[in-house]
Design a protein around this motif. Structure first.
Motif, PDB file in Angstrom:
ATOM      1  N   GLU A 112       0.638  -1.228   0.186  1.00 47.44           N
ATOM      2  CA  GLU A 112       0.027  -0.136   0.029  1.00 47.44           C
ATOM      3  C   GLU A 112       0.857   1.331   0.090  1.00 47.44           C
ATOM      4  O   GLU A 112       0.472   2.187  -0.701  1.00 47.44           O
ATOM      5  CB  GLU A 112      -0.869  -0.070   1.189  1.00 47.44           C
ATOM      6  N   LEU A 113       1.842   1.316   0.636  1.00 46.31           N
ATOM      7  CA  LEU A 113       2.899   2.376   0.857  1.00 46.31           C
ATOM      8  C   LEU A 113       3.630   2.704  -0.394  1.00 46.31           C
ATOM      9  O   LEU A 113       3.710   3.688  -1.060  1.00 46.31           O
ATOM     10  CB  LEU A 113       3.967   2.152   1.885  1.00 46.31           C
ATOM     11  N   CYS A 114       3.960   1.465  -1.296  1.00 42.73           N
ATOM     12  CA  CYS A 114       4.746   1.601  -2.327  1.00 42.73           C
ATOM     13  C   CYS A 114       3.747   2.273  -3.474  1.00 42.73           C
ATOM     14  O   CYS A 114       3.798   3.023  -4.313  1.00 42.73           O
ATOM     15  CB  CYS A 114       5.229   0.262  -2.954  1.00 42.73           C
ATOM     16  N   ARG A 115       2.320   1.772  -3.379  1.00 46.44           N
ATOM     17  CA  ARG A 115       1.558   2.256  -4.115  1.00 46.44           C
ATOM     18  C   ARG A 115       1.015   3.596  -4.146  1.00 46.44           C
ATOM     19  O   ARG A 115       0.858   4.624  -5.043  1.00 46.44           O
ATOM     20  CB  ARG A 115       0.018   1.517  -4.155  1.00 46.44           C
ATOM     21  N   LEU A 116       0.848   4.117  -3.008  1.00 48.05           N
ATOM     22  CA  LEU A 116       0.703   5.535  -2.562  1.00 48.05           C
ATOM     23  C   LEU A 116       2.011   6.360  -3.138  1.00 48.05           C
ATOM     24  O   LEU A 116       1.610   7.449  -3.752  1.00 48.05           O
ATOM     25  CB  LEU A 116       0.429   5.650  -1.241  1.00 48.05           C
ATOM     26  N   GLU A 117       2.836   5.932  -2.848  1.00 45.62           N
ATOM     27  CA  GLU A 117       4.246   6.763  -3.340  1.00 45.62           C
ATOM     28  C   GLU A 117       4.132   6.757  -4.883  1.00 45.62           C
ATOM     29  O   GLU A 117       4.587   7.828  -5.363  1.00 45.62           O
ATOM     30  CB  GLU A 117       5.675   6.374  -2.726  1.00 45.62           C
ATOM     31  N   ASN A 118       4.139   5.784  -5.610  1.00 46.40           N
ATOM     32  CA  ASN A 118       3.918   5.814  -7.155  1.00 46.40           C
ATOM     33  C   ASN A 118       2.823   6.980  -7.354  1.00 46.40           C
ATOM     34  O   ASN A 118       3.144   7.673  -8.547  1.00 46.40           O
ATOM     35  CB  ASN A 118       3.595   4.396  -7.476  1.00 46.40           C
ATOM     36  N   ALA A 119       1.803   6.882  -6.621  1.00 43.06           N
ATOM     37  CA  ALA A 119       0.563   7.791  -6.940  1.00 43.06           C
ATOM     38  C   ALA A 119       1.144   9.322  -6.867  1.00 43.06           C
ATOM     39  O   ALA A 119       1.116  10.267  -7.513  1.00 43.06           O
ATOM     40  CB  ALA A 119      -0.622   7.766  -5.938  1.00 43.06           C
ATOM     41  N   ASN A 120       2.149   9.400  -5.794  1.00 36.88           N
ATOM     42  CA  ASN A 120       2.554  10.983  -5.759  1.00 36.88           C
ATOM     43  C   ASN A 120       3.604  11.247  -6.583  1.00 36.88           C
ATOM     44  O   ASN A 120       3.513  12.323  -7.291  1.00 36.88           O
ATOM     45  CB  ASN A 120       3.466  10.778  -4.249  1.00 36.88           C
ATOM     46  N   ILE A 121       4.227  10.292  -7.137  1.00 38.07           N
ATOM     47  CA  ILE A 121       5.318  10.516  -8.355  1.00 38.07           C
ATOM     48  C   ILE A 121       4.353  10.962  -9.742  1.00 38.07           C
ATOM     49  O   ILE A 121       4.795  11.855 -10.296  1.00 38.07           O
ATOM     50  CB  ILE A 121       6.097   9.460  -8.546  1.00 38.07           C
ATOM     51  N   ASP A 122       3.329  10.123  -9.891  1.00 35.61           N
ATOM     52  CA  ASP A 122       2.542  10.125 -10.927  1.00 35.61           C
ATOM     53  C   ASP A 122       1.872  11.703 -10.827  1.00 35.61           C
ATOM     54  O   ASP A 122       1.642  12.410 -12.004  1.00 35.61           O
ATOM     55  CB  ASP A 122       1.423   9.223 -11.164  1.00 35.61           C
ATOM     56  N   GLU A 123       1.264  12.012  -9.959  1.00 35.08           N
ATOM     57  CA  GLU A 123       0.586  13.264  -9.666  1.00 35.08           C
ATOM     58  C   GLU A 123       1.412  14.346  -9.834  1.00 35.08           C
ATOM     59  O   GLU A 123       1.177  15.309 -10.749  1.00 35.08           O
ATOM     60  CB  GLU A 123      -0.209  13.446  -8.592  1.00 35.08           C
ATOM     61  N   THR A 124       2.808  14.315  -9.302  1.00 37.06           N
ATOM     62  CA  THR A 124       3.734  15.546  -9.459  1.00 37.06           C
ATOM     63  C   THR A 124       4.113  15.462 -10.879  1.00 37.06           C
ATOM     64  O   THR A 124       4.370  16.468 -11.430  1.00 37.06           O
ATOM     65  CB  THR A 124       5.099  15.195  -8.567  1.00 37.06           C
ATOM     66  N   TYR A 125       4.268  14.495 -11.566  1.00 30.11           N
ATOM     67  CA  TYR A 125       4.745  14.586 -12.867  1.00 30.11           C
ATOM     68  C   TYR A 125       3.826  15.271 -14.027  1.00 30.11           C
ATOM     69  O   TYR A 125       4.071  16.021 -14.690  1.00 30.11           O
ATOM     70  CB  TYR A 125       5.140  12.903 -13.316  1.00 30.11           C
ATOM     71  N   ARG A 126       2.292  14.800 -13.535  1.00 32.21           N
ATOM     72  CA  ARG A 126       1.492  15.623 -14.301  1.00 32.21           C
ATOM     73  C   ARG A 126       1.690  17.156 -13.904  1.00 32.21           C
ATOM     74  O   ARG A 126       1.126  18.035 -14.836  1.00 32.21           O
ATOM     75  CB  ARG A 126       0.008  14.997 -13.809  1.00 32.21           C
ATOM     76  N   ASN A 127       1.583  17.400 -12.989  1.00 33.09           N
ATOM     77  CA  ASN A 127       1.874  18.854 -12.528  1.00 33.09           C
ATOM     78  C   ASN A 127       2.940  19.662 -13.251  1.00 33.09           C
ATOM     79  O   ASN A 127       2.913  20.615 -13.717  1.00 33.09           O
ATOM     80  CB  ASN A 127       1.986  19.169 -11.275  1.00 33.09           C
ATOM     81  N   LEU A 128       4.042  18.713 -13.483  1.00 34.26           N
ATOM     82  CA  LEU A 128       5.280  19.404 -14.229  1.00 34.26           C
ATOM     83  C   LEU A 128       4.951  19.282 -15.882  1.00 34.26           C
ATOM     84  O   LEU A 128       5.188  20.383 -16.324  1.00 34.26           O
ATOM     85  CB  LEU A 128       6.427  18.364 -14.104  1.00 34.26           C
ATOM     86  N   THR A 129       4.124  18.473 -16.206  1.00 34.64           N
ATOM     87  CA  THR A 129       3.935  18.467 -17.595  1.00 34.64           C
ATOM     88  C   THR A 129       2.966  19.533 -18.117  1.00 34.64           C
ATOM     89  O   THR A 129       2.909  19.975 -19.199  1.00 34.64           O
ATOM     90  CB  THR A 129       3.374  17.162 -17.970  1.00 34.64           C
ATOM     91  N   LEU A 130       2.144  19.814 -16.882  1.00 35.95           N
ATOM     92  CA  LEU A 130       1.020  21.019 -17.214  1.00 35.95           C
ATOM     93  C   LEU A 130       1.636  22.203 -17.269  1.00 35.95           C
ATOM     94  O   LEU A 130       0.984  23.625 -17.549  1.00 35.95           O
ATOM     95  CB  LEU A 130       0.092  20.943 -16.149  1.00 35.95           C
ATOM     96  N   HIS A 131       2.950  22.382 -16.659  1.00 35.40           N
ATOM     97  CA  HIS A 131       3.746  23.581 -16.581  1.00 35.40           C
ATOM     98  C   HIS A 131       5.031  23.671 -17.071  1.00 35.40           C
ATOM     99  O   HIS A 131       6.039  23.924 -16.297  1.00 35.40           O
ATOM    100  CB  HIS A 131       3.693  24.027 -15.026  1.00 35.40           C
TER     101      HIS A 131
END
Length: 289
Positions: free
Chosen positions: A99-118
Motif C-alpha cells: 500500500e505504501l509503494c502504491r501511494l508513493e507511486n501515485a505521488n510521483i505520477d501526480e507530481t509528474y502530471r503537474n510538471l507536464t502541465l507547466h
C-alpha cells in the motif's frame, strides 16, 4: 468529477475568482481531508463565509452541490490513505508495504502530471538559475531536505549557491544578502512556516526571482513567488511524503545540467573525478554522473 480534474480546474481559474471565492477554492486545494470529513457548518465557520457560499463554489466547480464535492474528496482520500484505525497487529507487513509503494507511486505520477502541465515554469526555472549571481535554497524542518539537495546539485554544477536553514542564525538574518540579481528557491511542505513566508515577502520586495516547491497554490509562499512547482505529498504517516519534492529536484536539476551544455558536462566530469579519488572513497566501477 475526478479530483485531479477538480484540482486542475481550480488552479486554472484561481486568479479569476472573486476574493471570497478564491479563499474557498484555495482552502479546498490545501485542506481536502478537512473538507471531506468536516460538516459544511464547520468549514463555513473556519473560512468566515456562509454555507450558501460554499454551495455556490461547489457548483461553480462542476459539482451538483457541496455534498457531492465532499463525497468526491472523501472517496479520493479513502483510496489513497491507510486508515489510522487499522489494527497494525492484524495487518500483514507485506500488505502495508504494498500500500505504501502504491501511494508513493501515485505521488510521483501526480507530481509528474503537474510538471507536464507547466513546462514553461521549467524553462523559466533554468533561465533564472543560469542568470542568477547566487542561488539561495531555503527550507524548514523536513522541507530543508529537498532544499539541501537543490543546493548540493547546484554546487556540483559549478553554480554559486547558499543553503538557508535554521541554525545559529534565523532565516531572516540569513536573507540579508539576497538581492535582485539572485534567485531564491523555497521548499515548503505543511506545516507552513511564518518565518519562511516573511523571508519570501522580503525577497520579493527586492525584486528577487523566487521559485517555490510546495504542495498547493494555497501555500502562503506562493503569493509572492513567480515560478511554482506543485508536488503530491500524501502519506498515511510521518506527515508529508518527500518523494514528490525529491522527484522535482532531480528532474529540474537534470534538465538544468543538460541546458548548460559543455559547461554542465565539464562540471559533472569534475564531480565524477572527485568521487574517484581513492584517498577519500573506495573504488567505484561504472559510476555514471
Amino acid at each position: 468529477m475526478d479530483v485531479q480534474r477538480l484540482e486542475d480546474r481550480i488552479r486554472g481559474r484561481l486568479n479569476h475568482f472573486p476574493a471570497k471565492t478564491r479563499r474557498v477554492a484555495e482552502y479546498i486545494l490545501g485542506n481536502s481531508p478537512e473538507i471531506a470529513f468536516h460538516s459544511i457548518s464547520e468549514t463555513a465557520e473556519r473560512l468566515s463565509v456562509s454555507r450558501a457560499q460554499l454551495v455556490r463554489v461547489a457548483r461553480m466547480l462542476g459539482f451538483s452541490g457541496y455534498a457531492d464535492l465532499k463525497n468526491a474528496l472523501k472517496k479520493r482520500l479513502m483510496t489513497q490513505v491507510i486508515p489510522s484505525s487499522v489494527n497494525h497487529s492484524q495487518t500483514e507487513d507485506n500488505d502495508t508495504a504494498s500500500e505504501l509503494c502504491r501511494l508513493e507511486n501515485a505521488n510521483i505520477d501526480e507530481t509528474y502530471r503537474n510538471l507536464t502541465l507547466h513546462r514553461e515554469e521549467i524553462t523559466n526555472f533554468c533561465e533564472s538559475a543560469l542568470k542568477a549571481e547566487t542561488i539561495y535554497c531555503m527550507g524548514w524542518g523536513i522541507s530543508a531536505l529537498p532544499a539541501e539537495w537543490f543546493y548540493t546539485r547546484f554546487i556540483e554544477l559549478g553554480l554559486k549557491s547558499v543553503l538557508m536553514r535554521r541554525g545559529s542564525m534565523s532565516l531572516m538574518e540569513q536573507s540579508r544578502s539576497i538581492n535582485e540579481n539572485d534567485m531564491l528557491i523555497v521548499c515548503e511542505l505543511p506545516s507552513y512556516v511564518i518565518e519562511v513566508n516573511e523571508v519570501v515577502k522580503k525577497a520579493a520586495s527586492s525584486q528577487t526571482c523566487i521559485a517555490t516547491v510546495t504542495d498547493s497554490p494555497a501555500a502562503p509562499v506562493c503569493a509572492n513567488s513567480g515560478i511554482h512547482f506543485y508536488v503530491s505529498d500524501r502519506s498515511p504517516m510521518f506527515g508529508s511524503s518527500l518523494i514528490g519534492s525529491m522527484f522535482v529536484v532531480h528532474v529540474l536539476t537534470s534538465i538544468l545540467a543538460r541546458s548548460m551544455g559543455t559547461k554542465g558536462r565539464k562540471a559533472l566530469e569534475t564531480q565524477k573525478e572527485g568521487l574517484n579519488d581513492q584517498r577519500i572513497y573506495y573504488p567505484s566501477y561504472g559510476l555514471r554522473y
